[in-house]
Design an enzyme around this catalytic site. Structure first.
Site, PDB file in Angstrom:
ATOM      1  N   GLY A  67       0.833  -1.196   0.000  1.00 33.96           N
ATOM      2  CA  GLY A  67       0.000   0.000   0.000  1.00 33.96           C
ATOM      3  C   GLY A  67       0.866   1.244   0.000  1.00 33.96           C
ATOM      4  O   GLY A  67       1.929   1.273  -0.618  1.00 33.96           O
ATOM      5  N   GLU A  68       0.401   2.287   0.684  1.00 34.62           N
ATOM      6  CA  GLU A  68       1.095   3.572   0.817  1.00 34.62           C
ATOM      7  C   GLU A  68       1.126   4.375  -0.484  1.00 34.62           C
ATOM      8  O   GLU A  68       1.376   5.571  -0.481  1.00 34.62           O
ATOM      9  CB  GLU A  68       2.545   3.399   1.293  1.00 34.62           C
ATOM     10  CG  GLU A  68       2.709   2.683   2.602  1.00 34.62           C
ATOM     11  CD  GLU A  68       4.165   2.486   3.013  1.00 34.62           C
ATOM     12  OE1 GLU A  68       4.397   1.921   4.097  1.00 34.62           O
ATOM     13  OE2 GLU A  68       5.071   2.906   2.247  1.00 34.62           O
TER      14      GLU A  68
END
Length: 353
Positions: A317-318
């Protein structure tokens, strides 16, 4: 007229005529027709989205939306919710995976507090769009009110409008929120009608027992809340997350402002899915960065009709996948803009060109 309503009314199909012109230009470059595969797709789509045969890719921004989830109290994650705020400080210090990969492709990372259970005060570099200090436990009732969901959506839209004003040529989505794979799985289960087990995976790396519990908790949340798949805001409010709402808003705002938006993985695509359910035309503005190892992600991608650019077994993610995909999209645009034509290079065309 609310900002959300106005934004939805401003989303138009991309320019098919410009897309055809871009492909004609690509076909006249010093190469066999179609030989650069999806790079050509990225170029012509960027042209059609931006409305320019000379699109810029100079300024790129990845928005990492962060929020906490009340459902974490049910034990659905391998990490405590404190990790959300800890990782936000890591982002701001430049020490996370997204910082490294964004630097690699020349993109800015903008960290947005949509609903973290922490008082940051005046923390430098943090964009404060906090709607609440996290969602409520969706296993016991709605994660948020409808009003909170709309407020979070509109915060994302405002950020996209800021992109337009600041000359951002390509936006990316990312997120941080312990427990958010639970919300993402609930969202795709609500829309697709598939069993929870079919769309739920290990998130941060939970074991078999925790995975079984996670499935049970999501089933409970869906039974308690009965989200209406014909009402995307109802789904978002009942089983979503504040960062997912922010992502959905950013995607809507980018579409309304003709900005290509590169959507990261499972949680980001949950936000994009909400946006597409609100306005199906939005899918024309989305680049799906990659296919996550989270098993529900494929069903999301199928529902929005997006073919992922990468398959690297990512699950962080991120915005990490979005950063990597941005580099490839930019490469396609540079082929269109910088590669010589047959005439310019003094190269003869093939017989069928």
């Amino acid at each position: 007229m609310t900002l959300l309503t106005e934004t939805l009314s401003n989303i138009r199909p991309v320019d098919a005529g410009l897309m055809a012109q871009a492909q004609a230009r690509l076909d006249n470059k010093t190469k066999p027709i179609g030989s650069l595969g999806r790079l050509e797709e990225f170029a012509r789509r960027t042209v059609a989205i931006s409305g320019s045969l000379d699109p810029s890719t100079a300024k790129k921004a990845i928005f990492t939306f962060a929020a906490d989830h009340g459902v974490v109290e049910e034990g659905v994650s391998a990490f405590p919710k404190e990790v959300t705020v800890q990782m936000v400080f890591n982002f701001l210090k430049g020490g996370a995976g997204i910082n490294v990969l964004a630097n690699h492709v020349g993109a800015d990372v903008l960290v947005v507090d949509m609903g973290i259970d922490h008082d940051f005060g005046d923390t430098p570099g943090l964009i404060d769009r906090k709607v609440a200090r996290g969602t409520r436990n969706m296993a016991k009732g709605p994660a948020m009110t409808r009003e909170e969901a709309v407020t979070a959506l509109e915060a994302g839209i405002e950020l996209a409008c800021g992109c337009k004003a600041d000359g951002v040529a390509m936006a990316g989505t990312g997120e941080m929120g312990i427990g958010n794979t639970t919300a993402a799985s609930a969202i795709i289960a609500a829309f697709s009608g598939k069993t929870v087990a079919d769309v739920t995976h290990r998130g941060t790396g939970i074991n078999d027992a925790a995975l079984a519990k996670k499935v049970t908790i999501i089933e409970q949340a869906l039974a308690v809340n009965r989200p209406d798949p014909k009402d995307p805001i109802d789904v978002l409010a009942k089983v979503g997350g504040l960062e997912i709402a922010g992502i959905a808003g950013l995607v809507l705002g980018c579409a309304a402002n003709r900005i290509p938006v590169v959507v990261d993985g499972f949680i980001s695509t949950a936000g994009a899915l909400i946006a597409c359910e609100l306005c199906p035309t939005v899918k024309e503005y989305i680049f799906a960065a990659h296919e996550s190892v989270e098993i529900g992600h494929r069903f999301m991608l199928e529902r929005i009709g997006a073919e992922p650019i990468l398959d690297l077994h990512l699950r962080l993610g991120e915005g990490t996948g979005a950063a990597l995909a941005m580099g490839l999209i930019e490469a396609g645009v540079k082929i269109l803009k910088e590669m010589a034509t047959f005439a310019e290079a003094g190269v003869e065309k093939g017989r069928d060109q």
